[in-house]
Design a protein around this motif. Structure first.
Motif: not given
Length: 544
Positions: A141-145
């Motif tokens: 999973n890759v996301m903005d903070l």
């Protein structure tokens, strides 16, 4: 077992999960550290406590570095399921597309940008959605903070005032510029390689995860790898591999294990009384890393920044409660929330410097508690020319190896890092940040001309935790694996981790290590398919 994987780090977790998708295949994963149950591994801000205490960490050191005034560098490496992805700062960057095209141009077919991009996308679930550069539905999973600090955008504005473009996506069409980093988080928790790839698959009956199991030797029969010897709970044991052994122990421990197994530079092995089973001179050579230096700014009145004070304690308590209730707030920070990729001079074809802006005062890798509040900025050299080596300290498999990246051994590295320090200082002096009246700490503030800046760098620079290259991929006399990741001269043995990188990528190395795991799984799958086709053809020939 069909496959034995040594090392439950970023690439090893990927391999174990992908290979065990076939229920007909038995997979063993050996990890020297424990399972990833410690809450500090899952709370993003827990990395600060991990840095102070050294938990889940091999805590290696370099040999004295001639380019760093004879200082020993600190080399943290994850010793836990997930490896360094369980203790890192969770930044998701891939490097520049040209880095991979350079690998392919050196003779590594199948490793150009267009070849590896599908594996990055297959690994990824980017919460922004899928596009030409990003995937959805992958394990990582890759996301903005989730709860970004207000000060990251302040740094970005200062960098824009210094003339640098802003980018929304460091992994898109143009990696150049400054912005906010995406992170490997899920629902306010760290998404390590272990949590992404292993945790959802622990119930698979064909996946055998052995923790506290340190590999001591690859077992050979002639020129074929047939298993691994390891020590667990004080007992020496063996696990056999019907198909292949894969080393994914990282750029420091994979070459060490090869040498302990009699595979490596013959003269060096004989020095330590190790029988030479296969003289492979490139094992341990080509060690290099991103050398980095930090500027720290004291800003005691900015009490919402991370720091040690009564206000800081109150912020931390509030953050703990928020994180426990709803996985939001201060403890979801990765500390280095903003940064960028810039050039040391306009003549550079690619960005050769990376910035990491930290919302606290970072001294000695976070291992030294500094009172008060402030902020810090790293600048690291993305494509160093210096090359060192990883060698054995002894034939004892439990003795740390000798780590010598030869930081700043090439004078050009210091020249460009001086330019990078000046660029970093120029950003921090822009109105967006200068208006907060922070004061650069005296150690660097006194360094104004190039000679003084160079002296400061030699006295304070160190790794930013990206060692690579010690089992270099290629077909030359000092290369260790081929483009299929097979160890030259040994059957049934591959290496799949950051050690295979011919040259370091221009960015953080965790995402590339996960990509290497994905591609290695694909290569092993193709090899297994060829074997099945060959066996079927042989059976048909006999029947005919």
């Amino acid at each position: 077992m069909d496959y034995v994987i040594v090392g439950g780090g970023s690439a090893g977790c990927v391999l174990a999960a992908r290979l065990s998708e076939d229920p007909a295949v038995q997979v063993a994963l050996l990890e020297a550290g424990p399972a990833d149950r410690n809450v500090l591994l899952h709370c993003p801000a827990g990395l600060a406590v991990l840095a102070l205490t050294g938990q889940a960490n091999w805590k290696f050191e370099t040999v004295p570095q001639r380019g760093l005034d004879g200082r020993r560098g600190y080399v943290p490496r994850g010793k836990v399921l997930g490896g360094s992805s369980s203790i890192n700062a969770m930044i998701y960057t891939r490097g520049h597309p040209a880095d991979y095209d350079a690998w392919a141009a050196e003779g590594n077919a199948g490793w150009g940008w267009e070849d590896v991009l599908p594996f990055f996308k297959r690994a990824e679930h980017n919460e922004r959605g899928a596009d030409a550069f990003h995937g959805t539905g992958g394990p990582l999973n890759v996301m903005d903070l989730r709860s970004p600090h207000r000060f990251g955008p302040v740094f970005v504005e200062a960098a824009k005032q210094a003339g640098y473009p802003q980018t929304r996506d460091f992994n898109g069409a143009t990696p150049d510029g400054v912005g906010l980093y995406q992170v490997t988080h899920r629902n306010g928790e760290r998404c390590s390689a272990a949590k992404a790839y292993l945790t959802p698959n622990l119930q698979r009956p064909n996946l055998h995860i052995l923790t506290g199991a340190q590999a001591t030797r690859v077992l050979l029969e002639g020129r074929r790898a047939v298993g691994v010897r390891y020590r667990q709970d004080g007992q020496d044991q063996e696990v056999r591999a019907r198909r292949e052994v894969v080393l994914s122990a990282g750029a420091l421990l994979s070459p060490q294990l090869l040498m302990l197994s009699g595979i490596g530079p013959g003269g060096h092995l004989r020095e330590h009384g190790i029988p030479v089973l296969h003289d492979l001179p490139g094992v341990g050579r080509n060690l290099h890393d991103h050398v980095d230096v930090v500027q720290v700014v004291d800003a005691p009145h900015l009490t919402d920044l991370l720091g040690v004070s009564m206000a800081g304690v109150a912020n931390a308590v509030k953050g703990i409660l928020e994180w426990r209730r709803e996985r939001r707030g201060l403890l979801t920070t990765n500390f280095a929330e903003a940064g960028g990729f810039i050039r040391s001079s306009p003549e550079e074809a690619l960005p050769d410097l990376q910035l990491h802006f930290v919302i606290g005062k970072l001294v000695n890798h976070g291992r030294r508690i500094v009172p008060g509040h402030g902020y810090s900025c790293h600048v690291c050299l993305l494509r160093p020319r210096s090359r060192g080596a990883l060698t054995l300290a002894s034939a004892d498999p439990f003795a740390p190896p000798r780590i010598d990246p030869d930081f700043l051994g090439d004078p050009d590295d210091l020249r460009r890092l001086v330019l990078g320090f000046r660029a970093m200082r120029r950003i921090l002096e822009q109105p967006a940040l200068a208006g907060y009246r922070g004061r650069e700490l005296a150690a660097s503030a006194a360094a104004r001309d190039d000679a003084a800046i160079a002296a400061f760098i030699r006295g304070h620079a160190d790794t930013i935790y990206h060692p690579v290259g010690t089992c270099r991929m290629g077909s030359g006399s000092l290369d260790v694996v081929d483009a299929q990741l097979r160890v030259h001269g040994i059957e049934g043995l591959r290496v799949a981790d950051a050690s295979i990188m011919p040259r370091i990528v221009g960015g953080n190395t965790n995402a590339p290590a996960i990509m290497i795991g994905e591609k290695a799984a694909d290569l092993l799958g193709q090899a297994a398919k060829r074997l099945r086709v060959s066996a079927s053809a042989a059976q048909n020939a006999v029947a005919a």
